[in-house]
Design a protein around this motif. Sequence first.
Motif, PDB file in Angstrom:
ATOM      1  N   GLU A   1      32.429  88.488  53.995  1.00  0.00           N
ATOM      2  CA  GLU A   1      33.773  87.925  53.867  1.00  0.00           C
ATOM      3  C   GLU A   1      34.623  88.937  53.119  1.00  0.00           C
ATOM      4  OE1 GLU A   1      35.392  84.905  50.664  1.00  0.00           O
ATOM      5  OE2 GLU A   1      34.228  83.824  52.195  1.00  0.00           O
TER       6      GLU A   1
ATOM      7  N   ASN B   1      38.456  89.346  51.472  1.00  0.00           N
ATOM      8  CA  ASN B   1      39.702  88.674  51.116  1.00  0.00           C
ATOM      9  C   ASN B   1      40.880  89.548  51.490  1.00  0.00           C
ATOM     10  OD1 ASN B   1      38.637  86.274  49.975  1.00  0.00           O
ATOM     11  ND2 ASN B   1      38.061  87.423  48.156  1.00  0.00           N
TER      12      ASN B   1
ATOM     13  N   ASN C   1      47.559  86.865  50.762  1.00  0.00           N
ATOM     14  CA  ASN C   1      48.009  85.481  50.953  1.00  0.00           C
ATOM     15  C   ASN C   1      46.864  84.502  51.210  1.00  0.00           C
ATOM     16  OD1 ASN C   1      50.734  86.308  50.683  1.00  0.00           O
ATOM     17  ND2 ASN C   1      50.751  86.906  52.842  1.00  0.00           N
ATOM     18  N   ASN C   2      45.730  84.729  50.554  1.00  0.00           N
ATOM     19  CA  ASN C   2      44.559  83.854  50.657  1.00  0.00           C
ATOM     20  C   ASN C   2      43.936  83.794  52.054  1.00  0.00           C
ATOM     21  OD1 ASN C   2      44.518  83.112  47.906  1.00  0.00           O
ATOM     22  ND2 ASN C   2      46.169  81.650  48.295  1.00  0.00           N
ATOM     23  N   TYR C   3      44.219  84.778  52.888  1.00  0.00           N
ATOM     24  CA  TYR C   3      43.566  84.866  54.181  1.00  0.00           C
ATOM     25  C   TYR C   3      42.199  85.521  53.979  1.00  0.00           C
ATOM     26  CZ  TYR C   3      47.812  83.629  56.696  1.00  0.00           C
ATOM     27  OH  TYR C   3      48.899  82.956  57.176  1.00  0.00           O
ATOM     28  N   LYS C   4      41.264  85.165  54.830  1.00  0.00           N
ATOM     29  CA  LYS C   4      39.925  85.739  54.768  1.00  0.00           C
ATOM     30  C   LYS C   4      39.541  86.268  56.141  1.00  0.00           C
ATOM     31  CE  LYS C   4      38.337  82.684  51.151  1.00  0.00           C
ATOM     32  NZ  LYS C   4      37.362  81.681  50.730  1.00  0.00           N
ATOM     33  N   LEU C   5      38.784  87.339  56.141  1.00  0.00           N
ATOM     34  CA  LEU C   5      38.237  87.911  57.364  1.00  0.00           C
ATOM     35  C   LEU C   5      36.719  87.839  57.262  1.00  0.00           C
ATOM     36  CD1 LEU C   5      38.378  89.526  60.026  1.00  0.00           C
ATOM     37  CD2 LEU C   5      38.492  91.614  58.627  1.00  0.00           C
TER      38      LEU C   5
ATOM     39  N   ASN D   1      39.883  77.193  60.578  1.00  0.00           N
ATOM     40  CA  ASN D   1      40.959  77.182  59.588  1.00  0.00           C
ATOM     41  C   ASN D   1      41.917  78.332  59.896  1.00  0.00           C
ATOM     42  OD1 ASN D   1      42.503  77.779  57.224  1.00  0.00           O
ATOM     43  ND2 ASN D   1      40.985  76.725  55.961  1.00  0.00           N
ATOM     44  N   THR D   2      43.214  78.064  59.892  1.00  0.00           N
ATOM     45  CA  THR D   2      44.203  79.088  60.256  1.00  0.00           C
ATOM     46  C   THR D   2      44.267  80.245  59.265  1.00  0.00           C
ATOM     47  OG1 THR D   2      45.956  77.820  59.177  1.00  0.00           O
ATOM     48  CG2 THR D   2      45.634  77.474  61.557  1.00  0.00           C
ATOM     49  N   LYS D   3      43.674  80.101  58.095  1.00  0.00           N
ATOM     50  CA  LYS D   3      43.655  81.197  57.119  1.00  0.00           C
ATOM     51  C   LYS D   3      42.390  82.046  57.244  1.00  0.00           C
ATOM     52  CE  LYS D   3      46.986  79.870  53.787  1.00  0.00           C
ATOM     53  NZ  LYS D   3      47.723  80.910  53.148  1.00  0.00           N
ATOM     54  N   ASN D   4      41.524  81.687  58.167  1.00  0.00           N
ATOM     55  CA  ASN D   4      40.283  82.421  58.365  1.00  0.00           C
ATOM     56  C   ASN D   4      40.311  83.152  59.699  1.00  0.00           C
ATOM     57  OD1 ASN D   4      39.277  81.428  55.955  1.00  0.00           O
ATOM     58  ND2 ASN D   4      38.170  79.747  56.922  1.00  0.00           N
ATOM     59  N   PHE D   5      40.125  84.460  59.621  1.00  0.00           N
ATOM     60  CA  PHE D   5      39.990  85.293  60.809  1.00  0.00           C
ATOM     61  C   PHE D   5      38.517  85.680  60.924  1.00  0.00           C
ATOM     62  CE2 PHE D   5      44.312  85.888  59.380  1.00  0.00           C
ATOM     63  CZ  PHE D   5      45.038  85.814  60.554  1.00  0.00           C
TER      64      PHE D   5
END
Length: 191
Positions: free
Chosen positions: A115, A117, A120-124, A154-158
Amino acid sequence: MAHNTQHNNNANKKLSINQLKILQINVNSIITNERRATLLDYLSKQKPDIALLSETKLNPNHKINFKDYIILRSNRPHAKQGGGTGILIRKDFSFKPIQPNSIKSNKCLETTIIEINLQNNYKLYIIAAYATCNYKKEFIPELKHLFEELHLNNTKNFYLLAGDLNAKHQTWGNTNINKRGISLHKWHTDY
């Protein structure tokens, strides 16, 4: 699965998805020094930030290091020869190794996951995967469970999933098609 969980918590390199160079390689074993040297030569020419490896065929007795990379790896359970996945990540990147509970019960899908970070709190989530050749074992339920456990909807997780899934489908340029390819294509279009 055994994981080498070394990572650089103090890394100061900021990642941008647009700038990340990632390779996926089916190494078909990096047990011997010759195979590791070939991989190292390829990495020095390509200079990836991250390399996803499938079929490493390593077991806990194999101790390997790469000068510019940290290796995170998942050996095949019970040290049977074959399979195994790994991720090589440049030492100047910060990441978190992920070991989902679902992996322990998998019969077909082998993974190594990190993971990263982002802003903007997005995660890959980067997933190196290998699905065993035994076509009687279908890995789609295991893949679904992994996606649910990591909350990849989740839209913040790529996420990036790459590896040798032993799936063939004409959509991906294969000349033939297999049952696993049909299942993976359906999962991809439905998910």
